[in-house]
Motif scaffolding. Structure first.
Motif, PDB file in Angstrom:
ATOM      1  N   ARG A  46       0.803  -1.167   0.008  1.00 28.30           N
ATOM      2  CA  ARG A  46       0.114  -0.158  -0.029  1.00 28.30           C
ATOM      3  C   ARG A  46       0.857   1.217  -0.089  1.00 28.30           C
ATOM      4  NH1 ARG A  46      -3.565  -1.574   5.305  1.00 28.30           N
ATOM      5  NH2 ARG A  46      -1.450  -2.187   5.741  1.00 28.30           N
ATOM      6  N   PRO A  47       0.314   2.593  -0.471  1.00 26.43           N
ATOM      7  CA  PRO A  47       1.242   3.544  -0.467  1.00 26.43           C
ATOM      8  C   PRO A  47       1.894   3.955   0.768  1.00 26.43           C
ATOM      9  CG  PRO A  47      -0.759   3.784  -1.857  1.00 26.43           C
ATOM     10  CD  PRO A  47      -0.902   2.708  -1.089  1.00 26.43           C
ATOM     11  N   LEU A  48       0.905   3.785   1.798  1.00 23.94           N
ATOM     12  CA  LEU A  48       1.527   4.194   3.129  1.00 23.94           C
ATOM     13  C   LEU A  48       2.605   3.304   3.459  1.00 23.94           C
ATOM     14  CD1 LEU A  48       1.018   6.491   5.239  1.00 23.94           C
ATOM     15  CD2 LEU A  48      -0.484   4.614   6.558  1.00 23.94           C
ATOM     16  N   GLU A  49       2.786   2.077   3.297  1.00 22.17           N
ATOM     17  CA  GLU A  49       3.845   1.187   3.501  1.00 22.17           C
ATOM     18  C   GLU A  49       5.087   1.588   2.683  1.00 22.17           C
ATOM     19  OE1 GLU A  49       1.439  -2.983   4.316  1.00 22.17           O
ATOM     20  OE2 GLU A  49       1.779  -2.434   2.319  1.00 22.17           O
ATOM     21  N   TRP A  50       4.901   1.972   1.588  1.00 24.91           N
ATOM     22  CA  TRP A  50       6.282   2.545   0.872  1.00 24.91           C
ATOM     23  C   TRP A  50       6.756   3.485   1.476  1.00 24.91           C
ATOM     24  CZ3 TRP A  50       8.430  -0.403  -2.499  1.00 24.91           C
ATOM     25  CH2 TRP A  50       7.540  -1.375  -3.497  1.00 24.91           C
ATOM     26  N   LEU A  51       6.276   4.401   2.210  1.00 24.66           N
ATOM     27  CA  LEU A  51       6.951   5.404   3.252  1.00 24.66           C
ATOM     28  C   LEU A  51       8.330   4.855   3.963  1.00 24.66           C
ATOM     29  CD1 LEU A  51       3.981   7.631   4.311  1.00 24.66           C
ATOM     30  CD2 LEU A  51       5.929   8.041   2.544  1.00 24.66           C
ATOM     31  N   THR A  52       8.076   3.596   4.061  1.00 20.15           N
ATOM     32  CA  THR A  52       9.069   2.902   4.928  1.00 20.15           C
ATOM     33  C   THR A  52      10.469   3.229   4.310  1.00 20.15           C
ATOM     34  OG1 THR A  52       7.652   1.173   5.667  1.00 20.15           O
ATOM     35  CG2 THR A  52      10.043   0.603   5.854  1.00 20.15           C
ATOM     36  N   VAL A  53      10.593   3.038   2.919  1.00 23.08           N
ATOM     37  CA  VAL A  53      11.934   3.169   2.248  1.00 23.08           C
ATOM     38  C   VAL A  53      12.525   4.714   2.555  1.00 23.08           C
ATOM     39  CG1 VAL A  53      12.951   3.435  -0.072  1.00 23.08           C
ATOM     40  CG2 VAL A  53      11.199   1.599   0.353  1.00 23.08           C
ATOM     41  N   PRO A  54      11.679   5.764   2.301  1.00 24.15           N
ATOM     42  CA  PRO A  54      12.457   7.148   2.780  1.00 24.15           C
ATOM     43  C   PRO A  54      12.687   7.265   4.070  1.00 24.15           C
ATOM     44  CG  PRO A  54      10.070   7.429   2.106  1.00 24.15           C
ATOM     45  CD  PRO A  54      10.266   6.051   1.718  1.00 24.15           C
ATOM     46  N   VAL A  55      11.707   6.648   5.060  1.00 23.34           N
ATOM     47  CA  VAL A  55      12.193   6.774   6.298  1.00 23.34           C
ATOM     48  C   VAL A  55      13.405   6.249   6.836  1.00 23.34           C
ATOM     49  CG1 VAL A  55      11.238   6.120   8.707  1.00 23.34           C
ATOM     50  CG2 VAL A  55       9.666   7.184   6.998  1.00 23.34           C
ATOM     51  N   VAL A  56      13.558   4.973   6.473  1.00 19.12           N
ATOM     52  CA  VAL A  56      14.955   4.191   6.480  1.00 19.12           C
ATOM     53  C   VAL A  56      15.959   4.947   5.779  1.00 19.12           C
ATOM     54  CG1 VAL A  56      15.987   1.988   5.914  1.00 19.12           C
ATOM     55  CG2 VAL A  56      13.514   1.973   6.710  1.00 19.12           C
ATOM     56  N   PHE A  57      15.837   5.582   4.728  1.00 18.43           N
ATOM     57  CA  PHE A  57      16.806   6.185   4.178  1.00 18.43           C
ATOM     58  C   PHE A  57      17.458   7.393   4.956  1.00 18.43           C
ATOM     59  CE2 PHE A  57      18.470  10.028   1.758  1.00 18.43           C
ATOM     60  CZ  PHE A  57      19.414   9.259   1.028  1.00 18.43           C
ATOM     61  N   LEU A  58      16.287   8.361   5.615  1.00 24.22           N
ATOM     62  CA  LEU A  58      16.711   9.381   6.558  1.00 24.22           C
ATOM     63  C   LEU A  58      17.345   8.721   7.753  1.00 24.22           C
ATOM     64  CD1 LEU A  58      13.477  11.467   5.860  1.00 24.22           C
ATOM     65  CD2 LEU A  58      15.990  11.808   4.919  1.00 24.22           C
ATOM     66  N   LEU A  59      16.816   7.747   8.135  1.00 27.90           N
ATOM     67  CA  LEU A  59      17.551   7.128   9.566  1.00 27.90           C
ATOM     68  C   LEU A  59      18.647   6.485   9.505  1.00 27.90           C
ATOM     69  CD1 LEU A  59      16.928   6.091  12.619  1.00 27.90           C
ATOM     70  CD2 LEU A  59      16.135   4.024  11.593  1.00 27.90           C
TER      71      LEU A  59
END
Length: 235
Positions: free
Chosen positions: A54-67
């Protein structure tokens, strides 16, 4: 900063390091291949488990990148440049070896055997996967969804590989076609400043993209005077 002859102190350290730490069976090409293929294999294997993301789940990728960018910055600014109890190996390998092998005057490796001083040891990929990516991925799966767990593992291993690839590119010979790319040239100059012994403990800690450096005010700009830099250092 135009590359010139390797200073004798650097050349002497390189000869000594190779004699003491690079065995006759070491292969820089095999080291690079293991890191690259191992990480890519994990990413592909994990990505194949995703289902109807789902679109909201894809946000994991940029969040992990910033982390990952923040962790890279904090680890580099902290134990890699300052002795910490239990983390002396990081300091020794990075500050006492890597920064003496490569300086702002001699940033490029000379042979494939020098890859050992650029990339993390191969075992660290296994450690990172088993001690960080997999356990946190399971935790995110339990607290969120299966897709978020898989995306966390894929993204964190992807960031690890990005770190290794970009750091490798920073130390390519200056005339290499990859090093001559505009973006790579800009990132290489950012890293080259960090390898100046007078700046390495204060400026340009990001290896990948200088987001945390920009946010924390540690990205070097040519207009910053040495006096200002020294003043900040002593605060």
């Amino acid at each position: 900063m135009t590359p010139g002859p390797i200073p004798e102190r650097v050349a002497a350290f390189r000869r000594r390091y190779r004699a003491e730490h690079v065995g006759p069976r070491y292969s820089g090409r095999a080291h690079f291949a293991f890191t690259s293929l191992g990480a890519l294999g994990v990413i592909l294997l994990v990505s194949a488990r995703l289902e109807a993301v789902r679109p909201l789940e894809w946000l994991t990728v940029p969040v992990v990148f910033l982390l990952g960018n923040a962790v890279e910055f904090l680890g580099h600014r902290g134990p890699m440049h300052h002795r910490r109890k239990g983390l002396g190996l990081l300091f020794r390998r990075h500050t006492e070896q890597h920064h003496r092998f490569f300086t702002h005057e001699a940033l490029s490796y000379e042979s494939s055997q020098d890859v050992k001083v650029v990339l993390f040891p191969p075992v660290l990929l296994v450690f990172f996967l088993g001690a960080v990516a997999a356990p946190v991925g399971v935790l995110t799966f339990l607290l969120s969804t299966r897709n978020v767990g898989w995306l966390f593992v894929a993204s964190s291993v992807g960031y690890y590989l990005t770190y290794e690839w970009l750091h490798f590119c920073h130390h390519l010979p200056a005339e290499h076609p990859v090093a001559r790319l505009r973006l790579m040239g800009w990132l290489r100059r950012h890293h080259q400043v960090h390898h100046d012994p007078s700046k390495m403990s204060r400026w340009n800690f990001n290896i990948t993209f200088p987001l945390a450096d920009e946010w924390c005010g540690t990205r070097w700009r040519s207009g910053i005077s040495d006096a200002r830099a020294s003043g900040r250092e002593t605060r």
